[in-house]
Enzyme design. Sequence first.
Site, PDB file in Angstrom:
ATOM      1  N   LEU A 104      17.219 -19.880  86.009  1.00  0.00           N
ATOM      2  CA  LEU A 104      16.124 -20.840  86.005  1.00  0.00           C
ATOM      3  C   LEU A 104      16.287 -21.865  87.122  1.00  0.00           C
ATOM      4  CD1 LEU A 104      16.141 -21.292  82.159  1.00  0.00           C
ATOM      5  CD2 LEU A 104      14.168 -20.458  83.453  1.00  0.00           C
ATOM      6  N   ALA A 106      16.875 -25.438  88.838  1.00  0.00           N
ATOM      7  CA  ALA A 106      17.739 -26.579  88.483  1.00  0.00           C
ATOM      8  C   ALA A 106      18.994 -26.160  87.738  1.00  0.00           C
ATOM      9  CB  ALA A 106      16.963 -27.618  87.669  1.00  0.00           C
ATOM     10  N   THR A 107      19.476 -24.942  88.009  1.00  0.00           N
ATOM     11  CA  THR A 107      20.751 -24.507  87.422  1.00  0.00           C
ATOM     12  C   THR A 107      21.870 -24.455  88.451  1.00  0.00           C
ATOM     13  OG1 THR A 107      20.094 -22.190  87.746  1.00  0.00           O
ATOM     14  CG2 THR A 107      19.684 -23.158  85.572  1.00  0.00           C
ATOM     15  N   GLY A 108      21.533 -24.569  89.747  1.00  0.00           N
ATOM     16  CA  GLY A 108      22.561 -24.596  90.780  1.00  0.00           C
ATOM     17  C   GLY A 108      22.718 -23.313  91.561  1.00  0.00           C
ATOM     18  N   LYS A 109      21.713 -22.441  91.542  1.00  0.00           N
ATOM     19  CA  LYS A 109      21.830 -21.145  92.226  1.00  0.00           C
ATOM     20  C   LYS A 109      22.110 -21.303  93.716  1.00  0.00           C
ATOM     21  CE  LYS A 109      17.789 -19.550  91.083  1.00  0.00           C
ATOM     22  NZ  LYS A 109      17.343 -20.765  90.365  1.00  0.00           N
ATOM     23  N   SER A 110      21.321 -22.124  94.384  1.00  0.00           N
ATOM     24  CA  SER A 110      21.469 -22.263  95.839  1.00  0.00           C
ATOM     25  C   SER A 110      22.805 -22.897  96.204  1.00  0.00           C
ATOM     26  CB  SER A 110      20.313 -23.091  96.408  1.00  0.00           C
ATOM     27  OG  SER A 110      19.074 -22.443  96.202  1.00  0.00           O
ATOM     28  N   ASP A 197      17.972 -15.211  96.918  1.00  0.00           N
ATOM     29  CA  ASP A 197      17.954 -16.452  96.150  1.00  0.00           C
ATOM     30  C   ASP A 197      16.549 -16.698  95.611  1.00  0.00           C
ATOM     31  OD1 ASP A 197      18.234 -18.949  95.074  1.00  0.00           O
ATOM     32  OD2 ASP A 197      18.934 -19.933  96.902  1.00  0.00           O
ATOM     33  N   CYS A 235      22.714 -22.972  83.069  1.00  0.00           N
ATOM     34  CA  CYS A 235      23.105 -24.362  82.805  1.00  0.00           C
ATOM     35  C   CYS A 235      22.492 -24.788  81.483  1.00  0.00           C
ATOM     36  CB  CYS A 235      22.638 -25.277  83.929  1.00  0.00           C
ATOM     37  SG  CYS A 235      23.091 -27.013  83.680  1.00  0.00           S
ATOM     38  N   ARG A 269       6.886 -27.404  86.051  1.00  0.00           N
ATOM     39  CA  ARG A 269       7.269 -26.123  86.646  1.00  0.00           C
ATOM     40  C   ARG A 269       8.392 -25.470  85.843  1.00  0.00           C
ATOM     41  NH1 ARG A 269       9.443 -25.695  92.833  1.00  0.00           N
ATOM     42  NH2 ARG A 269       7.633 -27.079  93.128  1.00  0.00           N
TER      43      ARG A 269
END
Length: 397
Positions: A104, A106-110, A197, A235, A269
């Site tokens: 999702l 805002a979980t820190g993927k990037s 990503d 997260c 979003r």
Amino acid sequence: MGGSSDSDSHDGYLTSEYNSSNSLFSLNTGNSYSSASLDRATLDCQDSVFFDNHKSSLLSTEVPRFISNDPLHLPITLNYKRDNADPTYTNGKVNKFMIVLIGLPATGKSTISSHLIQCLKNNPLTNSLRCKVFNAGKIRRQISCATISKPLLLSNTSSEDLFNPKNNDKKETYARITLQKLFHEINNDECDVGIFDATNSTIERRRFIFEEVCSFNTDELSSFNLVPIILQVSCFNRSFIKYNIHNKSFNEDYLDKPYELAIKDFAKRLKHYYSQFTPFSLDEFNQIHRYISQHEEIDTSLFFFNVINAGVVEPHSLNQSHYPSTCGKQIRDTIMVIENFINHYSQMFGFEYIEAVKLFFESFGNSSEETLTTLDSVVNDKFFDDLQSLIESNGFA
């Protein structure tokens, strides 16, 4: 160190009584940015005993793991001389790697993908690999700015809202363009590790991705073979989610937008994504492996890893690796480095992140109280309750 009482075992966290990957996505009530929660998370990153003491309350697993006292100097990086005369081939083609991110917003993927590239570059096993991130959001912004010469236009109706489930076709178009760009640059030998990503949050999207991987690998005109690696980033700590939403309000979509408007839009979003999200599971891993094996007509490599709550939660029973009998040294070396990165992420990078979250909330008492008030007015208990309802309606609580 590492112990906690029942009273604070879920303070500020999403519940995680583990039966499957789906149970990770469950919210509980509690202080959104409790100091106790953040202090405990900090200790978790520092204390290897924590993982053994809290298996039942985090992720139940019987598989122990040794955590090095010095994760930045691991045995696999020592006394190794790379043998460039030992390339690995699949179907007569040199292997390259494709990392499919799942998670999702805002979980820190990037952030985690940039840390992974740093790790690959710093390890003698993999420092010759050229890595590149292919970000669907950046592709969307590039195309939008080229078309309308403006940042993201905030919508007032569902038909105008790009992230509304009614407009999935638009999002899928950007994802497919990004995926084709990855294939193009891999095939032109411009990179060796392509990181896709995007949220990739539905089974349908992921099915399409692996159909395209199979098509690429079986195409006589393609120059290389892609080894797929799935990395799911999750997260369920409310403090982390709130902090990440705050940071998202300053990305390229919101450069010309007031803070409150940006927070409200991104929160909306996020709800749209939660309403459609299906976590990647071991069952899906097995289905994909069968599909690839049938269509490529060989026993092929496939790998699945997880980073949860900045690496604090141990995902042992979720991770999965399939090495074919003919798997060569290049694949084994690369996967070993990635697996080591996953297993030690909390100590290598998570601690610094958790400290930043703590500082963020502590500093509000001395500075931008208006910002915190705005953030609290949107990302509050009701917001998390709404996310929980969306999770439950999808059957993943």
